[in-house]
Design a protein around this motif. Structure first.
Motif, short mmCIF file in Angstrom:
data_model
loop_
_atom_site.label_atom_id
_atom_site.label_comp_id
_atom_site.label_asym_id
_atom_site.label_seq_id
_atom_site.Cartn_x
_atom_site.Cartn_y
_atom_site.Cartn_z
N LYS A 1 -4.62 9.78 13.01
CA LYS A 1 -5.00 11.01 12.58
C LYS A 1 -5.51 11.97 13.43
CE LYS A 1 -8.41 11.79 9.64
NZ LYS A 1 -9.39 12.61 10.71
N GLY B 1 -8.10 7.11 10.35
CA GLY B 1 -8.73 7.32 9.15
C GLY B 1 -8.54 6.20 8.51
N TYR C 1 -8.85 4.18 4.68
CA TYR C 1 -8.80 4.66 3.51
C TYR C 1 -8.87 3.37 2.38
CZ TYR C 1 -6.38 8.51 5.28
OH TYR C 1 -5.89 9.82 5.66
N ASP C 2 -9.51 3.57 1.34
CA ASP C 2 -9.81 2.57 0.32
C ASP C 2 -8.73 2.82 -0.80
OD1 ASP C 2 -10.56 0.89 -1.56
OD2 ASP C 2 -12.43 1.69 -1.91
N TYR D 1 -0.68 2.69 12.45
CA TYR D 1 -1.49 2.35 11.31
C TYR D 1 -1.54 0.79 11.24
CZ TYR D 1 2.79 2.25 8.22
OH TYR D 1 4.19 1.82 7.77
N THR E 1 0.91 -1.28 0.09
CA THR E 1 -0.01 -0.16 0.12
C THR E 1 1.00 1.23 0.10
OG1 THR E 1 -1.60 -1.05 1.24
CG2 THR E 1 -1.67 1.17 1.38
N SER F 1 -7.04 -0.10 4.82
CA SER F 1 -5.76 0.47 5.75
C SER F 1 -6.36 1.55 6.66
CB SER F 1 -4.73 1.13 5.14
OG SER F 1 -4.94 2.22 4.10
N ASN G 1 -5.96 4.88 -1.69
CA ASN G 1 -5.68 6.34 -1.29
C ASN G 1 -6.76 7.24 -1.03
OD1 ASN G 1 -2.73 5.71 -1.62
ND2 ASN G 1 -2.77 6.01 -3.80
N ASN G 2 -7.85 6.61 -1.05
CA ASN G 2 -9.03 7.38 -0.74
C ASN G 2 -9.50 7.49 0.62
OD1 ASN G 2 -9.34 8.21 -3.51
ND2 ASN G 2 -10.32 6.16 -3.96
N TYR G 3 -9.59 8.63 1.24
CA TYR G 3 -9.93 8.63 2.80
C TYR G 3 -11.55 8.55 2.55
CZ TYR G 3 -11.49 10.88 7.00
OH TYR G 3 -11.93 11.45 8.21
#
Length: 452
Positions: A328, A285, A287-288, A257, A197, A324, A290-292
């Motif tokens: 944060k 946070g 993440y799919d 993480y 990732t 992931s 790189n998308n939060y």
């Protein structure tokens, strides 16, 4: 013979116990570093020098840069990014991530700089103040008693030949000379990958200047010393500068993480827990790729897992096993709104209304309900004549809101008149349509505007 067997069994037990003890240590996860240097045709046009040929024709600079990055990341604990402070780490290492760096060399040239002054704290007779070099009386120190400057060897002030007094931290001698620098313009791309990732990646340009020839003053022999740095020092300085540039962009990765283990709405189980340093109240946070898509708050922890509550999830998104999670700060959300509306009345030109609202948000951070306070400006009489309070509540999952409003018109008779109204409010993005009527249906208003 019995003693022999007894000693042998004892030794075996000691060895087995030691091996079990060692195997209990966590293997240290490390981040492997790879560097690829690319020089373009502009570099080849520059006059060949020993340093330049080493830069282009050998792996010395690559090796030096890799060593500097590893050393710096070791100091900032980036190598231990995935480990826990509460677990003993063995000396064994395994690769759990890679940092890939591509260095694009755009231009490398030589810059000469003429310098008039050189640092000399022993016998220098100049100081730098107010943006210029000022000659001072050498060896004379002064203190200030509140009114006057008095000569005192323990003072902190010096007297300039211009008659003024200055606080002196460094001294210089006037010895004109010329320094030479290598100037490197380059573009750096980097990707930090952990368990397949991409945790962070980016590209930045940098302009680096490293001395080739410098001068220092020898006050005891009263002469200027010329210092020419070997190519190994120049390579090392360039490498240190680049590694610091990278480190400044990766410092925020010193976070916890992990990955989503299980999902049972509105709770999510993640695969890191108290032994990794997770504590109740921490924010993660989701993440799919790189998308939060979501924000979690830790409700309780186990040794190697944590149970989290979903505080926010992007509408239409779904949290799945393997996504992931990264520590944060909680998202900063202000549940306030402003609206500007035009409301039409059959009996006059209508009103311009300004509203300020306090909202209640759902898990998608969409408005669930709100309380609004507003003032109306009558276009017919050109006065601000009505204050109103409204309550809005969303109907099901639609953009339609039920609205109840209490209007308080300005009355010259000094008594309060209350006008209750109700209706519907429909929102399409920032645009709003509104229709209101009195309870006895004797009066109505219709209009719309913009809401934030």
């Amino acid at each position: 013979m019995r003693n022999f067997y007894k000693k042998t069994i004892t030794k075996v037990l000691i060895i087995v116990s030691f091996l079990l003890f060692i195997s209990g240590f966590s293997i240290k996860p490390v981040i492997e570093v790879s560097v690829n240097i690319i020089g373009n045709e502009n570099i080849e046009k520059i006059t060949k020098s020993v340093f330049l040929s080493e830069l282009l024709d050998t792996n010395k600079f690559t090796v030096t840069l890799v060593d500097n990055i590893k050393h710096l990341f070791f100091e900032m604990n980036l190598q231990d990014l995935l480990s826990t402070e509460n677990v003993i780490l063995s000396k064994r290492e395994y690769s759990k991530g890679t940092l890939s760096v591509i260095l694009y060399l755009r231009n490398l040239n030589v810059r000469k700089e003429t310098v008039e002054y050189v640092r000399n704290d022993v016998s220098g007779d100049y100081i730098y103040a107010d943006g210029k070099y000022i000659r001072v009386i050498q060896g004379a120190w002064f203190k200030f008693d509140g009114k006057n400057y008095i000569q005192d060897e323990n003072g902190i002030y010096v007297k300039g030949t211009d008659g003024k007094y200055y606080s002196a931290l460094a001294f210089y001698s006037r010895v004109p000379h010329e320094n030479t620098y290598y100037v490197l313009d380059c573009s750096i791309s980097y990707t930090l990958n952990v368990e397949s990732t991409d945790v962070k990646k980016g590209t930045f340009d940098t302009h680096l200047s490293v001395p080739l020839v410098e001068h220092r003053y020898d006050p005891y022999n009263n002469k200027l010393l010329r210092i020419e740095y070997p190519s190994s020092d120049i390579l090392d300085r360039f490498a240190k500068s680049i590694s610091f540039e990278l480190a400044s962009r990766l410092m925020d990765l010193r976070k916890l993480y992990g990955f989503v283990e299980n999902v049972r709405m509105p709770r999510v189980l993640i695969d890191i827990g108290s032994i990794d340093g997770v504590k109740p109240g921490l924010c993660f946070g989701v993440y799919d790729g790189n998308n939060y898509i979501a924000e979690l708050t830790v409700a309780r922890t186990g040794g190697d897992y944590s149970e989290c509550e979903i505080k926010y999830i992007k509408k239409g998104a779904k949290i799945e096993r393997g996504f992931s999670v990264v520590e944060k700060k909680p998202d900063f959300v202000i549940p306030l709104g402003i609206s500007v509306l035009y409301m039409y009345h059959p009996e006059n030109l209508g009103d311009i209304c300004a509203e300020f609202s306090v909202k209640t948000l759902d898990i998608h951070r969409e408005e669930l309900s709100s309380v609004a306070f507003g003032l109306s400006y009558d276009l017919s009489s050109s006065v601000t004549d009505t204050f109103h309070v409204s309550y809005l509540h969303r109907m099901f999952s639609s953009p339609v809101y039920f609205i109840a409003t209490l209007k308080i018109p300005k009355d010259s008779a000094s008594h309060i008149t209350l006008i209750p109204m109700m209706g519907l409010n429909v929102r399409f993005g920032i645009f709003t349509l509104r229709a209101l009527t009195t309870i006895d249906l004797s009066n109505f208003e219709i209009g719309g505007g913009i809401s934030w």
